[in-house]
Motif scaffolding. Structure first.
Motif, PDB file in Angstrom:
ATOM      1  N   HIS A 123      25.204  69.126  11.972  1.00 25.86           N
ATOM      2  CA  HIS A 123      26.309  70.082  11.904  1.00 25.86           C
ATOM      3  C   HIS A 123      25.683  71.460  11.656  1.00 25.86           C
ATOM      4  O   HIS A 123      25.395  71.841  10.530  1.00 25.86           O
ATOM      5  N   ILE A 124      25.504  72.200  12.733  1.00 31.06           N
ATOM      6  CA  ILE A 124      24.750  73.454  12.663  1.00 31.06           C
ATOM      7  C   ILE A 124      25.439  74.455  11.748  1.00 31.06           C
ATOM      8  O   ILE A 124      24.787  75.125  10.929  1.00 31.06           O
TER       9      ILE A 124
ATOM     10  N   LEU B 206      25.727  65.576   9.412  1.00 25.90           N
ATOM     11  CA  LEU B 206      25.550  64.891  10.694  1.00 25.90           C
ATOM     12  C   LEU B 206      26.936  64.515  11.194  1.00 25.90           C
ATOM     13  O   LEU B 206      27.717  63.899  10.469  1.00 25.90           O
ATOM     14  N   THR B 207      27.231  64.885  12.434  1.00 28.95           N
ATOM     15  CA  THR B 207      28.576  64.673  12.944  1.00 28.95           C
ATOM     16  C   THR B 207      28.540  64.107  14.357  1.00 28.95           C
ATOM     17  O   THR B 207      27.583  64.306  15.119  1.00 28.95           O
ATOM     18  N   LYS B 208      29.600  63.425  14.676  1.00 22.25           N
ATOM     19  CA  LYS B 208      29.752  62.806  15.994  1.00 22.25           C
ATOM     20  C   LYS B 208      30.442  63.785  16.930  1.00 22.25           C
ATOM     21  O   LYS B 208      31.492  64.342  16.594  1.00 22.25           O
ATOM     22  N   MET B 209      29.885  63.953  18.138  1.00 26.64           N
ATOM     23  CA  MET B 209      30.449  64.865  19.137  1.00 26.64           C
ATOM     24  C   MET B 209      29.920  64.489  20.516  1.00 26.64           C
ATOM     25  O   MET B 209      29.040  63.624  20.642  1.00 26.64           O
TER      26      MET B 209
ATOM     27  N   PHE C  52      20.996  82.163  11.689  1.00 28.09           N
ATOM     28  CA  PHE C  52      20.918  80.725  11.459  1.00 28.09           C
ATOM     29  C   PHE C  52      19.446  80.334  11.287  1.00 28.09           C
ATOM     30  O   PHE C  52      18.564  80.925  11.913  1.00 28.09           O
ATOM     31  N   PRO C  53      19.168  79.325  10.453  1.00 31.73           N
ATOM     32  CA  PRO C  53      17.758  78.924  10.199  1.00 31.73           C
ATOM     33  C   PRO C  53      17.146  78.168  11.385  1.00 31.73           C
ATOM     34  O   PRO C  53      16.860  76.975  11.305  1.00 31.73           O
ATOM     35  N   ILE C  54      16.948  78.905  12.479  1.00 33.05           N
ATOM     36  CA  ILE C  54      16.432  78.303  13.712  1.00 33.05           C
ATOM     37  C   ILE C  54      14.940  78.619  13.823  1.00 33.05           C
ATOM     38  O   ILE C  54      14.500  79.743  13.581  1.00 33.05           O
ATOM     39  N   ALA C  55      14.175  77.606  14.192  1.00 29.01           N
ATOM     40  CA  ALA C  55      12.738  77.763  14.429  1.00 29.01           C
ATOM     41  C   ALA C  55      12.391  77.083  15.746  1.00 29.01           C
ATOM     42  O   ALA C  55      12.945  76.024  16.083  1.00 29.01           O
TER      43      ALA C  55
END
Length: 686
Positions: free
Chosen positions: A213-214, A245-248, A415-418
């Motif tokens: 879940h971003i 954690l999510t369902k999609m 967002f904490p993106i790497a």
């Protein structure tokens, strides 16, 4: 004979060499057969001295000197050599000139530069503006297969399963705004995506996956250090029962899904989150408000198609330091720097990378029928200062991520993106500490660009990166405790161009393969052809025309040399038809003068011989035996052998010229005197 010579020397008071003089006379003998019209040929280069005769004008020629070089002589008849020799010589020089022109001017380079130049309506410009290439974005998701077990604390590591590819076609386009006076143009980059189900290998956009879940994890990472914000977020998570954690569906995760947290963030934090849906691929291809200036190649053809500024600057605002922020002279993948040397480094910029990445040559090969060089990222490219001190500028807020990760949070809205290579390829071991299911492989996860070095044309592209969440300490946020200090893979993508389309392949084969060979072949052909024509012409002029008479009369000259006992044969004068009659008259005059000289000398010698005989006969009146002896001496002295050099060879009668000895009055008188002496001697004897 020697006695006669001694008497002659006494009479004339000078030395007389019979051998020398007689040989000189013999050497100047002219036979009638030698002046026959059919055997006379013209060669003015051998006997120019004869031009001094006033009665012969050798300079009256109808043709210019240049035409004389091309005259062909056949059996005394002058026939002009066709002027094709002159034409061949000129063609030879023209061919050599063309070869030199190709060597120094290089017309192919001029044509190629005109093609590569980005100018309105140009062929390459249209290819750059809206490329015909088939560019695809292939996405692989990391589906969490043990979400419930991990959240419940049963499993220590998250188990990941790669799912994909999900393929989208990228319709790359540059919307040109204007051409600038500094050799650049202004354009807006557009990268719309279209779903391509047939290339997705059975995967569909509605596939169900369990993904991070971003929004929850991102907000938790941002507010974890703020006590008041942390309290509000925990209450919100409890009310919405949000899980990390999510369902999609696969499409929702890639293109955006709705979340109560995103809605609240869009409402209360509009400056930070201005969208109500969050999808990684959607955000990665968000070019809203982007613009760039690109070199046209007008100032430097090698820079054609490269970025000058992005969003009005040569530097990205996310980084400090030129090494990390610079995007000038980078390529967006449409066209790279042209005319690169073997070890030259290229730059590749993509908004999703948040930086300009260097490319170094790896190997050479052929792609799409065109020779190219494979470029890859250098070793430790994703290092943050551990191996390369200059890369410390990629550390954000003084915090450096492990090798193999680059912090791009400022390019992804905080967002904490790497970013990393797929499956943490070439990454530090700590990256694998809390996840399972990653299998890095060079063959599958290495980025490569096949580029034609002269033109900068990409022949095959495979740019591969992975998007991860680099979470800090978020243990104080509800439901996120187990994700604290985790590097969580979410997806990796491969921006792929498999090959050039057939239309471009054929054109670039012509431009890059055929035309350079044609230019080289034309240059060598011109040099060889020119050299052959010039050498052939010189050979014909030298050996077929100028020395033709030597080859033709060599045997005759050798034979004459033998007859003359080694004395050099007289100069023969090959004449043209117009001059043959004059030369015949000249030869007759020379022959007459020679014969008169010879007759005069012979008469004098004969007269002296008779005088000597008279003196020898006086004693014979007393003794007939002495008289006989005297006559014997005279007969021996007048032998044919002694007078061989005084012979005048008469091979035929010359018209208008009497050269017989009987025609001399002096000789007839001597004969009469000799007969009377004989009668007197006989009478005394009786």
């Amino acid at each position: 004979m020697k006695d006669l010579v001694q008497i002659w020397n006494k009479v004339t008071n000078r030395r007389y060499s019979a051998d020398k003089e007689m040989k000189d006379l013999t050497n100047n003998r002219l036979k009638r057969i030698e002046i026959e019209k059919s055997n006379i040929e013209c060669d003015f280069s051998e006997c120019e001295g004869l031009n001094n005769f006033e009665d012969i004008d050798f300079n009256e020629k109808k043709d210019a000197i240049i035409n004389r070089l091309f005259e062909r002589r056949k059996q005394g008849q002058v026939a002009r050599q066709p002027k094709c020799l002159f034409i061949l010589l000129m063609l030879g020089f023209i061919a050599l000139s063309i070869g030199c022109f190709i060597l120094f001017v290089k017309p192919y380079n001029f044509l190629f530069n005109q093609k590569v130049l980005l100018q309105d309506g140009g062929e390459i410009f249209e290819m750059w503006r809206k490329p015909e290439v088939q560019l695809y974005t292939r996405v692989f998701l990391f589906n969490v297969t043990n979400s419930e077990e991990y959240l419940a604390g049963k499993d220590e590591k998250i188990k990941l399963q790669e799912v994909g590819p999900y393929v989208y076609r990228e319709a790359l386009e540059h919307k040109v705004q204007s051409f600038n006076s500094n050799g650049t143009l202004s354009a807006i980059p557009l990268h719309p995506l279209t779903w391509v189900e047939e290339m997705s290998e059975g995967h569909r956009e509605d596939d169900i996956v369990y993904m991070p879940h971003i929004a929850l994890l991102s907000i938790a990472n941002v507010v974890s250090q703020n006590l008041f914000a942390r309290f509000g977020l925990n209450n919100l998570i409890t009310l919405t029962n949000s899980q990390p954690l999510t369902k999609m569906t696969a499409k929702e995760f890639m293109m955006g899904y709705k979340s109560e947290l995103m809605t609240l963030g869009n409402t209360f934090l509009p400056r930070w989150i201005y969208f109500d849906k969050l999808g990684l691929i959607d955000r990665m291809y968000d070019f809203d408000g982007d613009f760039e200036t690109v070199y046209t190649g007008e100032t430097d053809i090698r820079l054609s198609g490269l970025i000058d500024t992005y969003r009005g600057s040569t530097d990205l605002p996310q980084w400090e330091g030129k090494h990390c922020s610079n995007v000038q002279y980078a390529s967006d993948g449409t066209k790279f720097r042209g005319g690169v040397t073997k070890n030259e480094t290229l730059l590749f910029y993509r908004k999703s990378l948040c930086r300009a990445a260097p490319l170094i040559p790896s190997e050479e090969g052929v792609r799409s029928g065109i020779r190219g060089v494979k470029y890859v990222f250098p070793e430790h490219m994703l290092d943050n200062g551990k191996h390369n001190e200059e890369n410390k500028c990629f550390c954000r807020n003084g915090k450096c991520l492990p090798e193999g990760l680059i912090d791009v949070a400022d390019c992804y809205y905080g967002f904490p993106i790497a970013l990393s290579y797929p499956h943490f390829y070439k990454g530090d071991d700590v990256l694998f500490s809390k996840v399972e299911g990653l299998t890095p492989k060079k063959e599958e996860h290495e980025t490569s660009f096949w580029i034609q070095p002269e033109s900068g044309l990409p022949l095959e592209v495979s740019s591969k990166f992975q998007i991860n969440m680099a979470l800090g300490s978020i243990s104080s946020i509800t439901n996120t405790e187990r994700f604290s200090n985790m590097y969580l893979p979410m997806l990796w993508f491969d921006i792929r161009m498999y090959s050039l389309p057939p239309s471009l392949e054929q054109r670039f084969k012509l431009y890059l393969n055929i035309l350079p060979i044609v230019e080289q072949a034309a240059m060598y052909i011109m040099f060889i052809t020119g050299a052959v024509l010039v050498i052939t012409t010189i050979y014909i002029l030298s050996f077929k025309v100028m020395f033709k008479n030597f080859e033709k009369n060599k045997d005759a000259w050798l034979e004459k040399a033998k007859l003359n006992d080694g004395v050099y044969a007289p100069c023969e004068i090959p004449l043209s038809e117009s001059d043959s009659d004059e030369m015949i008259k000249l030869n007759i005059k020379l022959n007459d003068r020679l014969y008169e000289t010879v007759n005069s000398v012979k008469d004098k010698l004969t007269e002296m011989a008779h005088v000597k005989s008279l003196f020898d006969r006086k004693p014979s009146l007393k003794d007939s035996s002495q008289t006989s002896k005297a006559y014997e001496i005279i007969n021996q002295t007048d032998s044919d052998e002694d007078f061989k050099y005084l012979e005048v060879i008469e091979d035929g009668e010359l018209e208008g010229c009497d050269v017989s000895l009987g025609g001399s009055q002096r000789m007839r008188n001597l004969k009469d005197l000799d007969e009377r002496n004989n009668e007197l001697s006989l009478h005394i004897s009786d």
